[in-house]
Design an enzyme around this catalytic site. Structure first.
Site, PDB file in Angstrom:
ATOM      1  CG  ASP A 105      20.381  -0.351 -29.779  1.00 46.83           C
ATOM      2  OD1 ASP A 105      19.592  -0.319 -28.804  1.00 46.83           O
ATOM      3  OD2 ASP A 105      21.618  -0.222 -29.656  1.00 46.83           O
ATOM      4  CG  ASN A 129      28.027   1.657 -20.592  1.00 47.71           C
ATOM      5  OD1 ASN A 129      28.411   2.480 -21.425  1.00 47.71           O
ATOM      6  ND2 ASN A 129      26.842   1.063 -20.680  1.00 47.71           N
ATOM      7  CD  GLU A 135      24.954   5.051 -22.952  1.00 47.59           C
ATOM      8  OE1 GLU A 135      24.431   3.973 -23.275  1.00 47.59           O
ATOM      9  OE2 GLU A 135      24.951   6.064 -23.690  1.00 47.59           O
ATOM     10  CG  PHE A 136      27.115   1.191 -26.502  1.00 45.99           C
ATOM     11  CD1 PHE A 136      28.266   0.623 -27.041  1.00 45.99           C
ATOM     12  CD2 PHE A 136      25.917   1.042 -27.208  1.00 45.99           C
ATOM     13  CE1 PHE A 136      28.231  -0.066 -28.244  1.00 45.99           C
ATOM     14  CE2 PHE A 136      25.882   0.354 -28.405  1.00 45.99           C
ATOM     15  CZ  PHE A 136      27.029  -0.205 -28.932  1.00 45.99           C
ATOM     16  CG  ASN A 137      22.520   3.944 -26.156  1.00 44.81           C
ATOM     17  OD1 ASN A 137      22.967   2.899 -26.608  1.00 44.81           O
ATOM     18  ND2 ASN A 137      21.419   3.996 -25.418  1.00 44.81           N
ATOM     19  CG  ASP A 150      18.859  -2.490 -22.511  1.00 48.24           C
ATOM     20  OD1 ASP A 150      19.281  -3.055 -23.540  1.00 48.24           O
ATOM     21  OD2 ASP A 150      19.312  -1.400 -22.119  1.00 48.24           O
ATOM     22  CG  ASP A 151      17.209  -1.456 -27.032  1.00 47.69           C
ATOM     23  OD1 ASP A 151      17.143  -0.263 -27.343  1.00 47.69           O
ATOM     24  OD2 ASP A 151      18.270  -2.020 -26.701  1.00 47.69           O
ATOM     25  CG  HIS A 184      21.018   0.229 -19.399  1.00 46.81           C
ATOM     26  ND1 HIS A 184      21.837   0.845 -18.485  1.00 46.81           N
ATOM     27  CD2 HIS A 184      21.675  -0.900 -19.775  1.00 46.81           C
ATOM     28  CE1 HIS A 184      22.935   0.142 -18.317  1.00 46.81           C
ATOM     29  NE2 HIS A 184      22.866  -0.928 -19.088  1.00 46.81           N
ATOM     30  CG  ASP A 185      17.420   0.678 -23.726  1.00 44.34           C
ATOM     31  OD1 ASP A 185      18.175   1.600 -23.371  1.00 44.34           O
ATOM     32  OD2 ASP A 185      17.726  -0.156 -24.594  1.00 44.34           O
ATOM     33  CG  ASN A 212      22.488  -2.938 -28.015  1.00 44.34           C
ATOM     34  OD1 ASN A 212      23.455  -2.469 -27.432  1.00 44.34           O
ATOM     35  ND2 ASN A 212      21.241  -2.747 -27.619  1.00 44.34           N
ATOM     36  CB  THR A 231      16.159   2.921 -25.865  1.00 45.70           C
ATOM     37  OG1 THR A 231      15.723   2.118 -26.973  1.00 45.70           O
ATOM     38  CG2 THR A 231      14.956   3.481 -25.143  1.00 45.70           C
TER      39      THR A 231
HETATM   40  C1  PIR Z   1      24.038  -2.090 -22.857  1.00 45.09           C
HETATM   41  C2  PIR Z   1      24.118  -1.466 -24.113  1.00 45.09           C
HETATM   42  C3  PIR Z   1      25.327  -1.453 -24.767  1.00 45.09           C
HETATM   43  C4  PIR Z   1      26.454  -2.010 -24.186  1.00 45.09           C
HETATM   44  C5  PIR Z   1      26.371  -2.612 -22.932  1.00 45.09           C
HETATM   45  N1  PIR Z   1      27.473  -3.135 -22.338  1.00 45.09           N
HETATM   46  C6  PIR Z   1      25.139  -2.654 -22.284  1.00 45.09           C
HETATM   47  C7  PIR Z   1      22.964  -0.763 -24.752  1.00 45.09           C
HETATM   48  C8  PIR Z   1      21.600  -0.846 -24.089  1.00 45.09           C
HETATM   49  O1  PIR Z   1      20.618  -1.316 -25.013  1.00 45.09           O
HETATM   50  C9  PIR Z   1      21.281   0.575 -23.618  1.00 45.09           C
HETATM   51  O2  PIR Z   1      20.452   1.258 -24.537  1.00 45.09           O
HETATM   52  C10 PIR Z   1      22.599   1.299 -23.588  1.00 45.09           C
HETATM   53  N2  PIR Z   1      23.297   0.687 -24.740  1.00 45.09           N
HETATM   54  C11 PIR Z   1      23.377   1.197 -22.297  1.00 45.09           C
HETATM   55  O3  PIR Z   1      24.664   1.689 -22.435  1.00 45.09           O
HETATM   56 CA    CA Z   2      19.429   0.188 -26.401  1.00 45.38          CA
END
Ligand code: PIR
Ligand code: CA
Length: 310
Positions: free
Chosen positions: A10, A159, A165-167, A14-15, A240-241, A39, A125
């Site tokens: 997405d 996060n 975590e978001f994903n 970082d993707d 991250h990705d 995202n 990712t």
């Molecule tokens: C990163 C992401 C989403 C929100 C924040 N604050 C930061 C996205 C990144 O692309 C990664 O895949 C994942 N989601 C980290 O939580």
């Molecule tokens: Ca991502």
């Protein structure tokens, strides 16, 4: 030995780096890139994926657009972190390739079924919506996939919420399907990606390559640094990705241990949490693993070498 991967993403700063790492690494055969909401909206993440392809010169790889919303929940995006475009910072070139006509889920199923068993690794990712739908559309992909190496989750704090975590949080039902399907899953979570920091040292080293792709990376990181500082109080942004891609290239980048992982679907304060049971050696037959440690220098070495090749 090259490893064939489908990158489901997405983009997202970082993707985008994950795409650069995959395309610039001779150890990886990039079978396809598929997109999902996350995202930003699916329109934007798909447009961004094609823009990154144009910057990196990716060709001969199908790109397909996937899910526009989660299986059950309402859509949620990360505009605060990735900006209005989903990839704020650099100017984005127009697409140089056309989107594949298939839906991402269809593409994932067809590419896996067309290849010998054990030769495709899925690298999601983003939200796991496309991967979950693919497993439901064609369950025979599950025993054919070599492994799923995903960026998402965390066993020690989130996060997007304190626990999640978001994903995973944005489509927990999809995550539940993917983690319980029976294929090997390696969870590359915040526990390790929060140590994959784009420090000034790292960014300077890559910028010193002096190429259009290295400048693109630098511009991405400049925006991402400010966003992470403002929204999460980080001095340096975690990238991250590409850590999931790096693990496929070189497993020595991460320490990984088998552990049962359950996705919290109903918690009052913990929805979307990846509950990993690390109390004892995992029971025999456990198919899920979690990353517990990272060699960040080794990781950035792979990213630098890949960008240098583009
Ligand atoms: C990163 C992401 C989403 C929100 C924040 N604050 C930061 C996205 C990144 O692309 C990664 O895949 C994942 N989601 C980290 O939580
Ligand atoms: Ca991502």
């Amino acid at each position: 030995m090259t490893r064939g991967i489908i990158l489901d993403c997405d983009p997202g700063h970082d993707d985008a780096v994950a795409m650069l790492l995959a395309w610039g690494s001779p150890a990886i055969e990039l079978i396809a890139v598929t997109t999902v909401f996350g995202n930003q909206t699916i329109e934007k993440t798909t447009r961004n994926a094609l823009a990154v392809a144009a910057v990196a010169g990716i060709e001969g790889v199908p790109f397909a657009r996937g899910a526009e919303r989660p299986l059950v929940r309402e859509i949620e995006t990360a505009e605060a972190t990735h900006g209005e475009s989903g990839l704020d910072g650099p100017s984005l070139p127009p697409p140089a390739i056309e989107l594949d006509r298939r839906h991402a889920v269809q593409l994932i199923v067809e590419e896996i079924m067309a290849r010998p068993p054990g030769t495709v690794t899925l690298v999601p990712t983003a939200a796991l919506t496309n991967i979950a739908l693919a497993a439901r559309l064609e369950p025979r992909i599950v025993p054919r996939v070599r492994e799923v190496v995903l960026m998402g989750g965390a066993y020690a704090g989130g996060n997007w919420t304190a626990a999640a975590e978001f994903n995973i949080l944005i489509d927990p039902e999809a995550a539940h399907i993917v983690f319980s399907a029976g294929w090997p899953v390696t969870m590359v979570g915040l526990d390790v990606t929060h140590h994959a920091l784009a420090t000034p040292d790292v960014v300077d080293r890559i910028a010193a390559l002096g190429t259009p792709v290295s400048r693109f990376f630098e511009e991405l990181m400049t925006f991402f640094r400010a966003a992470y500082r403002n929204t999460q109080g980080f001095d340096h942004p975690p990238v991250h990705d590409p850590v999931a891609v790096a693990y496929v290239i070189d497993p020595a980048v991460l320490s990984v241990r088998p552990a049962p992982v359950s996705i919290e679907l109903t918690g009052t304060h913990t929805r979307g949490m990846t509950v990993a049971d690390l109390r004892a050696p995992a029971p025999p037959g456990t198919r899920t693993s979690v990353a517990t440690g990272i060699d960040a220098d080794r990781f950035w070495g792979l990213v630098t070498d890949a960008i240098a090749r583009l």
